[in-house]
Design an enzyme around this catalytic site. Structure first.
Site, PDB file in Angstrom:
ATOM      1  N   LYS A 129       0.862  -1.189   0.000  1.00  0.00           N
ATOM      2  CA  LYS A 129       0.000   0.000   0.000  1.00  0.00           C
ATOM      3  C   LYS A 129       0.888   1.226   0.000  1.00  0.00           C
ATOM      4  O   LYS A 129       2.051   1.187   0.399  1.00  0.00           O
ATOM      5  CB  LYS A 129      -0.910   0.009   1.231  1.00  0.00           C
ATOM      6  CG  LYS A 129      -2.180   0.818   1.062  1.00  0.00           C
ATOM      7  CD  LYS A 129      -3.211   0.102   0.220  1.00  0.00           C
ATOM      8  CE  LYS A 129      -4.508   0.902   0.139  1.00  0.00           C
ATOM      9  NZ  LYS A 129      -5.545   0.173  -0.612  1.00  0.00           N
ATOM     10  N   ASP A 169      -6.981   4.595  -4.859  1.00  0.00           N
ATOM     11  CA  ASP A 169      -7.660   4.428  -3.572  1.00  0.00           C
ATOM     12  C   ASP A 169      -8.322   5.773  -3.297  1.00  0.00           C
ATOM     13  O   ASP A 169      -8.554   6.554  -4.234  1.00  0.00           O
ATOM     14  CB  ASP A 169      -6.659   4.028  -2.471  1.00  0.00           C
ATOM     15  CG  ASP A 169      -7.332   3.517  -1.201  1.00  0.00           C
ATOM     16  OD1 ASP A 169      -7.695   4.354  -0.350  1.00  0.00           O
ATOM     17  OD2 ASP A 169      -7.524   2.301  -1.051  1.00  0.00           O
TER      18      ASP A 169
END
Length: 448
Positions: A129, A169
């Site tokens: 991430k 995201d």
């Protein structure tokens, strides 16, 4: 306290000391470790070779400065992150989040969750991430472009289609992915389409990727309901948020016969007793980038609330699709009192531990984020497959693959929960099923 309890408590205490000031990361690890107690009692070999400690420690953490110039020719400085958590199953895979709340602890929590989520898809992708504390809201397109170019100027050396494949995201949609990919292509001097997912359809993107997380959350919910002889047809649904995940969760729920009675953004929430006009919502949020109050001005029979909570609405199904820890204990009690029977997390860890415990103690069917919102990364992996083969699939075919993956995730979570004596507990099932696949790969590959 049993020997297993002491052993797991020791792992957690060590993690707290080594990762001080990272509450979201602590929360994510604590939930998984609780499930792993059950595994270690039955399969103690999973404690061999420091496996648990290695699993909780990222393989690599990258932090970098992101300087950029705003429209007033003033230099701004943000911080960028990429946590490459675990590559036992394949290249690191996980989104980039641009939001003021982003810090190392948030990125580590998201990367840790991504390990198990990606494992559950059955596809060969590891967990990672990244992101920045940059806020694209209120910034001009030129400012967003300059920030993305600066961000990628550092990140590009750490990623690649066989190394690490970022996606979007919160705060990173198609526009941002385009700017990021353009800078990567310029620096790498090659059109490596598999290096990012969520791309435009004209240059390597996949049909159904935009819809995938929201659709996937609803597919998982549908499977939970089918297991109890119910369906979404005729159900009332609450969806928090109004971004990409929420919008397409709303769309799919209504396509399957549900009525979505409310949605929200950071400014407030909208009561929609007759359902949501998805096209209007997309126009307001995706094209005009305005607040949900604008939707109310243009949609009849709706009410905007700047106070109270969207979770005060009565419904059968709740889909928290906004951000982490948005659904707290008091909200969970209200949902239970109002008759909600199914909760599926469209966002990453949107329910606090206290809220989750209330759902569990009241026998609410609960789909954790690592299972229920895996549709986005699953379709990102399908985009990678298309890029690798220089192919492009139809929307329907990609959606069918997505639906099949989400059904398999539910089945795997349910069967694993039952195998370990926790039938109907999809948190335990998802945690253990996701863990075992990664753990087996790590043990097979040695101490690295």
């Amino acid at each position: 306290m049993s020997a297993i309890d002491q052993e797991v408590a020791g792992y957690y205490d060590k993690l707290l000391k080594r990762n001080a000031g990272e509450p979201e990361f602590h929360q994510a690890v604590a939930e998984v470790l609780e499930s792993l107690k059950i595994v270690l009692e039955k399969d103690p070999h999973y404690a061999d070779y420091g496996l648990i400690e290695r699993l909780c420690e990222p393989e690599r953490q990258i932090i970098f400065r992101v300087p950029w110039m705003d429209d007033n020719n003033e230099v701004r400085v943000n911080r960028g992150f990429r946590v490459q958590f675990n590559s036992a199953l394949g290249p690191y895979k996980g989104g980039l989040r641009f939001h003021p709340s982003v810090n190392l602890g948030v990125i580590k929590f998201l990367g840790f969750e991504q390990i198990f989520k990606n494992s559950l898809t059955g596809l060969p992708i590891g967990g990672g991430k990244g992101g920045s504390d940059f806020d694209p809201k209120g910034r001009s397109e030129g400012e967003v472009m300059r920030f993305c170019q600066s961000f990628m100027t550092e990140l590009w050396r750490h990623i690649g289609e066989y190394r690490d494949v970022p996606a979007g995201d919160i705060g990173v949609g198609g526009r941002e992915v385009g700017f990021l990919f353009g800078q990567y292509r310029r620096l790498a001097n090659q059109h490596e389409s598999g290096v990012l997912t969520g791309k435009g359809l004209e240059w390597g993107g996949s049909l159904a990727r935009t819809e995938a997380t929201g659709f996937g959350c609803v597919y998982f919910t549908e499977e939970m309901m089918k297991a109890n002889g119910e369906s979404l047809d005729g159900a009332k649904v609450i969806v928090s948020g109004s971004g990409n995940v929420a919008t397409y969760a709303i769309q799919k729920a209504q396509e399957l016969g549900a009525t979505v009675v409310g949605f929200s953004d950071s400014s407030g929430w909208v009561e929609t007793p007759n359902g949501v006009d998805v096209e209007l919502l997309r126009d307001v949020k995706e094209k005009r980038r305005e607040r949900v109050s604008t939707y109310v001005e243009e949609a009849q029979g709706t009410t905007f609330h700047s106070d109270g909570s969207i979770w005060d609405l009565k419904a059968d199904v709740a889909l928290p699709c906004a951000t982490q820890n948005e659904l707290e204990a008091e909200h969970a009690r209200t949902l239970v009192d109002n008759g909600v029977r199914y909760v599926a997390e469209g966002a990453n860890m949107p329910s606090t531990p206290e809220a989750v415990e209330i759902f569990r103690s009241n026998k609410i069917n609960f789909g954790p984020g690592k299972a229920a919102n895996a549709g986005g990364v699953a379709t990102s992996a399908l985009e990678m497959q298309q890029n690798a083969s220089r192919d492009s699939w139809t929307f329907d075919y990609t959606d069918q693959r997505l639906h099949g993956i989400m059904s398999n995730i539910f089945k795997l979570s349910a069967e694993t929960a039952a195998e370990y004596g926790h039938e109907g507990d999809y948190i335990v099932g998802a945690n253990i099923a996701g863990f075992k696949k990664v753990a087996d790969a790590m043990l097979a590959q040695g101490v690295i």
